[in-house]
Structure formats: C-alpha cells, structure tokens
Design an enzyme around this catalytic site. Structure first.
Site, PDB file in Angstrom:
ATOM      1  N   SER A 178     -21.861 -39.328-154.727  1.00  0.00           N
ATOM      2  CA  SER A 178     -22.322 -40.107-155.881  1.00  0.00           C
ATOM      3  C   SER A 178     -23.766 -40.577-155.671  1.00  0.00           C
ATOM      4  O   SER A 178     -24.193 -40.773-154.532  1.00  0.00           O
ATOM      5  CB  SER A 178     -21.395 -41.326-156.031  1.00  0.00           C
ATOM      6  OG  SER A 178     -21.476 -41.861-157.310  1.00  0.00           O
ATOM      7  N   TYR A 181     -29.456 -50.389-166.790  1.00  0.00           N
ATOM      8  CA  TYR A 181     -30.849 -49.939-166.776  1.00  0.00           C
ATOM      9  C   TYR A 181     -31.267 -49.609-168.213  1.00  0.00           C
ATOM     10  O   TYR A 181     -30.491 -49.813-169.150  1.00  0.00           O
ATOM     11  CB  TYR A 181     -31.014 -48.767-165.801  1.00  0.00           C
ATOM     12  CG  TYR A 181     -30.655 -49.193-164.386  1.00  0.00           C
ATOM     13  CD1 TYR A 181     -31.406 -50.174-163.732  1.00  0.00           C
ATOM     14  CD2 TYR A 181     -29.549 -48.671-163.722  1.00  0.00           C
ATOM     15  CE1 TYR A 181     -31.069 -50.611-162.462  1.00  0.00           C
ATOM     16  CE2 TYR A 181     -29.198 -49.096-162.445  1.00  0.00           C
ATOM     17  CZ  TYR A 181     -29.963 -50.073-161.823  1.00  0.00           C
ATOM     18  OH  TYR A 181     -29.616 -50.518-160.574  1.00  0.00           O
TER      19      TYR A 181
HETATM   20  C1  LIG Z   1     -26.049 -48.310-151.870  1.00  0.00           C
HETATM   21  C2  LIG Z   1     -25.656 -47.887-153.249  1.00  0.00           C
HETATM   22  C3  LIG Z   1     -26.611 -47.423-154.130  1.00  0.00           C
HETATM   23  C4  LIG Z   1     -26.270 -46.995-155.408  1.00  0.00           C
HETATM   24  N1  LIG Z   1     -27.201 -46.444-156.232  1.00  0.00           N
HETATM   25  C5  LIG Z   1     -26.834 -45.866-157.394  1.00  0.00           C
HETATM   26  C6  LIG Z   1     -27.761 -45.116-158.175  1.00  0.00           C
HETATM   27  O1  LIG Z   1     -28.904 -44.933-157.801  1.00  0.00           O
HETATM   28  N2  LIG Z   1     -27.321 -44.598-159.338  1.00  0.00           N
HETATM   29  C7  LIG Z   1     -26.039 -44.757-159.762  1.00  0.00           C
HETATM   30  O2  LIG Z   1     -25.685 -44.268-160.831  1.00  0.00           O
HETATM   31  N3  LIG Z   1     -25.140 -45.434-159.036  1.00  0.00           N
HETATM   32  C8  LIG Z   1     -25.516 -45.967-157.857  1.00  0.00           C
HETATM   33  N4  LIG Z   1     -24.571 -46.599-157.081  1.00  0.00           N
HETATM   34  C9  LIG Z   1     -23.177 -46.645-157.540  1.00  0.00           C
HETATM   35  C10 LIG Z   1     -22.379 -45.499-156.920  1.00  0.00           C
HETATM   36  O3  LIG Z   1     -22.861 -44.234-157.324  1.00  0.00           O
HETATM   37  C11 LIG Z   1     -20.906 -45.606-157.285  1.00  0.00           C
HETATM   38  O4  LIG Z   1     -20.770 -45.497-158.675  1.00  0.00           O
HETATM   39  C12 LIG Z   1     -20.283 -46.917-156.819  1.00  0.00           C
HETATM   40  O5  LIG Z   1     -20.714 -47.252-155.510  1.00  0.00           O
HETATM   41  C13 LIG Z   1     -18.753 -46.836-156.813  1.00  0.00           C
HETATM   42  O6  LIG Z   1     -18.325 -45.789-155.988  1.00  0.00           O
HETATM   43  P1  LIG Z   1     -17.678 -46.050-154.523  1.00  0.00           P
HETATM   44  O7  LIG Z   1     -16.517 -46.973-154.720  1.00  0.00           O
HETATM   45  O8  LIG Z   1     -17.270 -44.677-154.051  1.00  0.00           O
HETATM   46  O9  LIG Z   1     -18.741 -46.659-153.644  1.00  0.00           O
HETATM   47  C14 LIG Z   1     -24.922 -47.060-155.813  1.00  0.00           C
HETATM   48  C15 LIG Z   1     -23.969 -47.543-154.930  1.00  0.00           C
HETATM   49  C16 LIG Z   1     -24.309 -47.921-153.655  1.00  0.00           C
HETATM   50  C17 LIG Z   1     -23.220 -48.396-152.714  1.00  0.00           C
END
Ligand SMILES: Cc1cc2nc3c(=O)[nH]c(=O)nc-3n(C[C@H](O)[C@H](O)[C@H](O)COP(=O)(O)O)c2cc1C
Ligand SMILES: Cc1cc2nc3c(=O)[nH]c(=O)nc-3n(C[C@H](O)[C@H](O)[C@H](O)COP(=O)(O)OP(=O)(O)OC[C@H]3O[C@@H](n4cnc5c(N)ncnc54)[C@H](O)[C@@H]3O)c2cc1C
Length: 836
Positions: A482, A641
């Site tokens: 992701s 955003y």
């Molecule tokens: C460190 C970090 C940076 C993130 N940056 C973005 C990003 O640039 N764009 C985006 O759409 N989501 C971003 N997210 C959200 C993740 O893509 C994801 O949707 C969210 O962490 C939930 O997934 P998970 O439970 O597997 O961590 C970010 C998440 C984390 C932890």
C-alpha cells in the site's frame, strides 16, 4: 439468598437451577406468564462449543440436552439451481419446548419454585411479596422491566431491515439448509434445520420492501404461510409449513429483528428499606440476530456468569459489576459478528450475481468469524474445490502449484465426511459470471464443470497467489504494498533510501508495489520530505527505481499521484503529524477556506484558475510517470487531501458547480481524472483511492462511496482502492480486523468495479478470505510491509505455495524456511495438545 426470576425462558430457568444446585439453602422462584408447555418458536441451535460450557456448569442438564439433540455437520446452500455443501460445522438443534421442559424438570428436581401462568406487571411488588434479595429480569426481548427502568439501562433498540417469520415443518433436512428464491419483487431466503426426529425449524426472511411489494402485509397468517409453501415447495417435499403463533393476527407473525444493547445491566431499587438489585439477563439485556444462532447460548452463558457472581463472597455490587463487564465483552463479540451476518442477509441482492460457489463462500464467511483457514479445517475438500474454482477464473487462469500442499498439520485437517458430497455438488452446472460487470479481470470466465471436477485433487494456489489482469498489466498475485509516505525526499527527489525501500518490497513477493503519494507540485506536498513528480530530476530519480524493479524483480510498480491541499505544509510523519511547520510554511489551497484543524493554516478557496493549474500539474506529473515507466497510476482522492476535500461535504462548502450535491463535489476530481486518463497509456490501468466513509456526522457514507465509484467507473477508472477516514478531525472511526473491507465489498458488488481492500489486513488468511468471498480483487497491506518487506514470500512458505518467486540469491533461505515450517507443522500434528 432469595432470588426471584421474572420470566421462565432459558435464561431464568438455567440461572435458577444453577443457583439452587450451588446452594440448596437458596430460595429461588421463577415466575412465567405462560403455561409449562406453551412457548413460541420451534428449534434452536447450539455450537459444539456451547455444549462444552453447559457440561462444565451442570453436567446433568448438559447430558439430557445432548441426548435430545439432533446433531449435524453440513451446511447446504441452495442458490440458482445449485447446491453447495460444506462440512465440519458441528451444530446441534433442539426443540425450544424440549429445552424448556428439560430445564423445568431439572429446576423441579433441585427444588426451584416454578410459578406458571402469572404475568408480572410490577416487579417491585413481586420482589416484595417474595422478600427477594435479588430480582432477575429474564423476561425476554420485549422486557417490561427493561422499559420500566429505561433511564438506568439506557436500552438502544435498532429495528433491522428484514421481515421474518419463524415456522416449523415435518420435512427433514440432512444439513443446515439455506435456500434462496428470486421473485419478481426480490429475494426470499429460508434458514432451515432439523431439530428432532421429524421436525425442522423453517425461518423465511426477506427485505421489508420485498415483503410489502409481495403483498404479505395484507395477507392473513394462513395466506402468508401458503405463500411461503409455494415459494419453497422444492425444499418442502410436500410437507406443510406450520405456525405456533395462533394468537397473532394477520401479518403480525412477520416481525423485524430488534438489535438490543443496554448501557448498564443492573438497577437498584429500595424495597422495604433494603437495596435490591434488578439484573438484566438474556434477551432482556441484549439480542443477536438469529442467523448466528446465539441468542439461547448467550442467555445460558449469562446465567452461568450471573450464578457465579451471586455466589461470590463479599460485596454484591462489585460482583454484579464484574458480571456486567465480563458478559458485555462476550456479547459485543457476538453482536459484532451478528451485525455482519444481519447485514449480509439484508443485502443478499448484492451477491446474487455471484456464481453459487462464491455465493456460498460469502455466506459462510459473512460474519468474519469464519475464515478461509477455519473452513479448511472444517472441510479441506470444500476449500480445495473453491480454490480451484477461483484459480480457473483468475485471468490468466492460475496453474496448479508444484508443491504437494501446505505443510501437513498446520492448517489442514483430514477430509470431512462431506468431501464426496462437496466434490459432487461443485461443478454440477456452470453458470455465467456472477461477478460485477466491469470487473474486467473476471471477464474471461473460463473453465467448465468437467474441468473443475477433474482438477479436484490437483492443488491450485490459494486466491492470493492467483494472477490478476487489468488492461495490459498482469500482476503475478493479489498482494499489494500500500502507498506509504516516507518523508525522506529532498526537494521532492527520491534518493537511494527509496531505491532500497521500494526495491526490497518488490523483492518481497507482492504483485504490485505502490509509491507513496507523489505530489504534483512543490506546494502540493504534505511535508518538506514528500516525494514529487514536478521536475526533470524527479522523473530521472523515479525512472531509476522503476527500472530496478522491472529489471530485478517480477513485481509491477504503481505511482500514486496527489495534492495535499488543506493538509499541506506540515511536519514529517514521525514529528507532529498534520501539525504546521515551525517555520517556512507555504500557502495552501482547498475547495473551501476551511482549515483541517484549529492549529492548521486556513487554505484559500480555489478559483477556476487554480483548478486549471492543479489539473495541468496532475497531467504533467502523469507524463513524468509515463516517462519513468510506471505500470499503473492511482489518483489519491482519500484522506482529506485536495481532491478528497472536494468529495467530502464537510470540507467542500462551495456554492458553485463544484460544491453541494455529490455530482458537483465529484466534478473537479473527475475533471482531473479524465485529463490524466487522456494522457495515461490505454494499456495501463488507473485506479482511484477514496475515503469510503468519513466516519463523521454529515460526511460521506458507504452509500456515497458506491455512487462515487460508479461515476469514476463511467469515467474509465479500472479499480477503486477503498480506504476510509482522515478527512476531518471530527471522525470517529471504528477500527478492527479488516475494518474497511465491508466498504470494498459494497463498492465492488454494487458499483460493479474491481476493488482493492486495505486496512488492518495482516494475515494471509485475511487476504484469502476477502478474495475468495469476492469482497475485493486485490488486498493492500501497509504497516505489515513496514515490519516485513518479505511478507508475501513468508505467506507463501506458510501456505505451502512453493513456486512463489524468491530472488535466486536467497533460495537457500527459502529452502530452510520451508523445511523449518514443515518440521514445526509435523511436530504440531504429532502433539495436537500442544496447540491448546
Ligand atoms: C507510514 C504510513 C504512510 C502512509 N502514507 C500513505 C500515502 O502516502 N498514501 C495513501 O494513500 N495512504 C498512505 N497511508 C495509508 C496506508 O496506505 C493504508 O491505507 C493504511 O496504513 C491502512 O493499512 P494497514 O492497516 O495495512 O497499515 C500511509 C500509512 C502509513 C502507516
Ligand atoms: C426466529 C428466531 C430464531 C431463533 N433461533 C435461535 C437459535 O437458533 N439459537 C439460539 O440460541 N437462539 C435463537 N433465537 C433466540 C432465542 O430464542 C432467545 O435468544 C432466547 O430464547 C433468549 O432467552 P431468554 O430466556 O432471555 O428469553 P425468552 O426465551 O424470550 O424467555 C423470556 C420468558 O419470559 C416470559 N415473560 C416475559 N414477560 C413476562 C412477565 N411480565 N411475567 C412473566 N413472564 C414473562 C416469557 O413468556 C418468556 O417465556 C431465535 C430467536 C428468534 C426470534
């Protein structure tokens, strides 16, 4: 102690007998308004686990109940002329009357005083008359006592959307049977199970609007039953449907299920100078939809916990607090599962385009309590058949894996008794599609019944290791890294950290690796460390990374383009996230002049000229992405955003053509999408990430998400990346395992477009369950990939998929890992008790 139970259902009777058994000196009275053999309903079901709890509490009752049980293992799903059977589920059915009579007899044997045909209208008077130390409100779903002390208990009653009727029949069912029938007015479903030698429960359910449109509201009880008999004739074998609710007139037997939650379960009365608690239990305290078959279980387990609390030495108030705390948690767990299950049955129509295999799987896993690997333990042949079914429909079809299968013993169980039946039922007839129109990866539905049946036994990879094609891009599997901001660029340029970071994730086995949100202009950045695609240096730096991924791995790489809008000019992620910079802030733009939070800068509301500029910046960045060689482009329309702020009604207050209705709020994001799509190569996919739920009053909801998805699908989007939240500081999200997946399910199956699920998906089992049930086409994992770049390869080893592609340099590590896992699984199989 003197205990008065008002209501002699399972809860009141069981509590009474447990207390009397624990201490015969207790005086226990149960008052019931019905006669001993009068009751509503037919059979109830218990799981094997509930039986274990009963055996521990009172072996005598448990034994009698077990002797009276009708036990079965199979669940059969009848859908569109097909029957899909899955085994190993371990349920028992018993007549409600039989159960009550067993409990009544045990109460009498132990010396509980049973008072029948006495309707308690005043619990205080009844408690006073009995000189009760404790009064129990075990008076069921429509508890009068709960209503009387509503100020204390604060009940929250949510009337659910379907109408259902609880009937019986002399038709016998060898399996727990779900039958689905389509009528001109919508779908009806029956939940049927045999609970004694010759009787079965037969519940008929349908959404309120279908019930009304079918004319059932105006029908008499008998006409309504005759309607059900005609509808479900193929399953009734000429037997009638029977009602035992003769006292109800007209269509009143068709009820809506009330979901009941109470804030507190204990109210204290002052009776004759003493403090006497009135304690809720069973249906009076909570309900769980009948489709998870847990109401009686909860009532009996409440009784076990309350009996323990009332026996505890010391302060009664404290013991009751402990009872309430312990049971609330258990009830919440079941109610969460019940909510998912209720919603599934309320929205059957969403899944009726599925083929029978996927429809059945979706039904079986509807509560999210049963997963892919749970099902494999219950019936490994069933899961193997479904994996074959899925792999045959992947585009291009996935070939059987070269390995013998997962390490024996790990998640595997010997084939259940129904394996042969399953093999026979899978592949009876192959119907077309069943997947949303427009989900292009599924468009080429190959495979035949014969092929499916023939391949049973050959091991196909689980869903996560099947390929997926959108336009000209084929991903080797369904796992996605992701997008994750790393805040480590200088002036927007990704350096060696990014090469190593994204490169190692590409080596780690995921089919698709996303960049973080790459900003389309310097003032579009979230922080000074954010990545960009607005200068020649950026293109070159990204090209180096993309080339590396293409040359050294078989992963594809996607770019996510975005503009920070009102959430720009903030500190790095590991500083104070979303807080403005200490110095050097740049001006912000947004649809409306609304700051993200009180400490954030107030952005300037965009003019048409700003919109033109931003649209062109996106197009320019897309051109950079083409030059850099990215395989896939995503627009970031989530998390508050700029483009997300247009979609969200809380941040878009414009009164021009770009604000107001959802169509207007989508106008500018769609304009950007179309402009980018026009330059982005035809053979490469474009996705959009949305916040499918703002989790805030007045914000977007999953209904809006479906409408947004339809608009972007019409504009040429190939996939919706379904996230949620982060659009407003007012959001109150409800987190949990796979908590955003239900939104993906809705978008995919209502808007008819491929989706990517994301959010607290962290086990291979989650991924396989989601994909197999058609809740998404891809699964994105963010934080798990920060902890383990090789998450996918490790998952492959765990699942016994030995042809997952490891870097050749690391093959020795793969072999050792597989050997160690196989050894651990063998040990576990040899010492099952070590598994608890
Ligand atoms: C460190 C970090 C940076 C993130 N940056 C973005 C990003 O640039 N764009 C985006 O759409 N989501 C971003 N997210 C959200 C993740 O893509 C994801 O949707 C969210 O962490 C939930 O997934 P998970 O439970 O597997 O961590 C970010 C998440 C984390 C932890
Ligand atoms: C269609 C349907 C199917 C179901 N299927 C299942 C299933 O498969 N498995 C399962 O576990 N559960 C099932 N349930 C739920 C289950 O029936 C209840 O959860 C369970 O009966 C709760 O037990 P209880 O003792 O709390 O309440 P009840 O069984 O409702 O008992 C309350 C008793 O209190 C009496 N009463 C009420 N008011 C007074 C008064 N003022 N004075 C005297 N007596 C009074 C009533 O007559 C009644 O006998 C189903 C429910 C429905 C509606």
């Amino acid at each position: 102690m003197r205990i008065l139970c008002i209501g002699g259902g399972p809860a009141g009777l069981y509590l009474a007998l447990l207390l009397k058994k624990a201490d015969p000196r207790h005086a226990v009275r149960v008052v019931e308004r019905n006669r001993p053999y009068d009751t509503f309903g037919w059979g109830v079901v218990f799981s094997d686990q509930t039986l274990g709890n009963l055996a521990a509490a009172d072996p005598e009752t448990a034994r009698t109940i077990t002797d009276a049980f009708n036990h079965w293992d199979d669940i059969a799903v009848h859908f569109k002329g097909r029957t899909i059977t899955s085994g190993g589920h371990g349920f028992c059915g018993i007549g409600r009357k039989r159960l009550l009579n067993i409990l009544q007899a045990r109460c009498e044997a132990l010396g509980v005083e049973l008072v029948f045909e006495s309707d308690v209208t005043d619990d205080v008077a009844a408690a006073q008359a009995f000189a009760a130390d404790v009064a129990i409100a075990s008076d069921g779903l429509n508890s009068r006592i709960r209503a009387r002390y509503a100020d204390s208990f604060a009940p929250d009653v949510d009337m659910r959307h379907c109408r259902f009727v609880w009937l019986g029949t002399k038709q016998r069912f060898p399996a727990f049977t779900f039958a689905f029938v389509e009528t001109p007015h919508g779908w009806f479903q029956a939940h049927a199970y045999q609970y004694d030698g010759d009787t079965s429960t037969f519940i008929v359910e349908t959404p309120e609007e279908t019930w009304r449109a079918s004319g059932l509201e105006a029908m008499s009880q008998q006409e309504g039953i005759a309607f059900c008999e005609r509808l479900f004739a193929p399953w009734l074998g000429g037997h009638a449907l029977m009602s035992n609710a003769a006292h109800l007139r007209g269509s009143a037997i068709w009820i809506r299920f009330p979901r009941v939650v109470c804030r507190t379960w204990v109210h204290w009365n002052a009776i004759a100078g003493r403090r006497v608690p009135v304690i809720l239990m069973g249906d009076a305290a909570h309900t769980a939809h009948f489709s998870v078959g847990s109401g009686t279980k909860l009532a009996l387990e409440d009784a076990i916990a309350l009996a323990r609390a009332l026996q505890a030495p010391g302060d009664l108030a404290k013991a009751l607090e402990a009872y309430e705390a312990e049971r609330s948690v258990e009830v919440l767990k079941i109610q969460n599962a019940a909510r998912n299950s209720t919603e599934w049955f309320e929205n059957v129509k969403r899944y009726t385009a599925f083929e029978a295999e996927q429809f059945a799987y979706s039904l079986l896993t509807r509560s999210q309590r049963i997963s892919h690997e749970n099902l494999r333990v219950r019936d490994s042949a069933f899961v193997a058949n479904l994996e074959t079914w899925f792999a045959d429909r992947a585009h291009p079809p996935a070939h059987p894996v070269s390995a013998a299968g997962p390490p024996q013993g790990a998640n595997r169980a010997p084939d259940g008794g129904s394996a042969a039946a399953t093999a026979a039922s899978v592949g009876v007839v192959h119907r077309a599609a069943g997947l949303p129109q427009g989900a292009r990866q599924q468009a080429a539905l190959g495979g035949s019944a014969a092929a499916t049946a023939a391949s049973v036994g050959a091991r196909h990879p689980p869903p996560m290791f099947t390929p997926f094609t959108l336009r000209g891009i084929t991903l080797k599997n369904r796992v996605v890294v992701s997008p994750m901001a790393q805040y480590s660029c200088r002036d927007g340029t990704p350096d060696d950290f990014y090469l190593v970071h994204l490169g190692s994730r590409a080596h780690g086995g995921a089919g698709l690796v996303f960049t973080e949100m790459v900003c389309v202009a310097a003032d579009a950045r979230i922080s000074p460390g954010c990545a960009g695609m607005y200068a020649p240096d950026h293109v070159a730096a990204w090209k180096r990374i993309v080339d590396y991924v293409h040359e050294r791995t078989s992963a594809k790489i996607a770019i996510q383009l975005g503009h920070a809008g009102p959430k720009g000019s903030t500190q790095l992620g590991w500083e104070i996230a979303d807080a403005p910079l200490a110095a050097g802030n740049w001006p912000l733009i947004a649809p409306s002049a609304i700051p993200y939070g009180p400490e954030n800068q107030t952005p300037r509301a965009m003019t048409r000229a700003d919109m033109d500029r931003v649209r062109d910046e996106f197009v320019n960045a897309a051109r950079g992405a083409i030059e850099a060689g990215f395989d896939w482009l995503e627009l970031h329309l989530a998390h508050g955003y700029l483009l997300s702020a247009f979609l969200c009604p809380l941040t878009n207050r414009r009164d021009d053509a770009f604000g107001g209705s959802l169509e207007n709020r989508c106008r500018f994001p769609l304009e950007v999408f179309r402009a980018v799509r026009a330059v982005w190569p035809d053979d490469k996919p474009m996705s959009v990430r949305i916040s499918a739920h703002d989790w805030a009053e007045g914000g977007n909801t999953p209904d809006d998400a479906v409408a947004i998805a339809k608009m972007f699908r019409a504009a040429g989007a190939d996939l919706i990346d379904v996230s949620s939240g982060q659009t407003t500081r007012l959001a109150r999200p409800v987190y949990g395992r796979m908590y955003q997946t239900p939104f993906s399910d809705r978008v995919r199956n209502e808007a008819g477009i491929a989706t990517m699920a994301v959010g607290a998906i962290f086990e291979p089992d989650h991924v396989n369950s989601i994909l197999m049930a058609g809740r998404a086409d891809l699964c994105a994992l963010a934080r798990p990939h920060l902890a383990d770049p090789y998450w996918t390869l490790h998952a492959a080893a765990q699942l016994g998929v030995s042809d997952a592609e490891w870097p050749v340099q690391y093959l020795a590590g793969k072999e050792q890992l597989e050997r160690n896992l196989a050894r651990a699984a063998q040990l576990a199989a040899e010492q099952p008790e070590a598994n608890g």
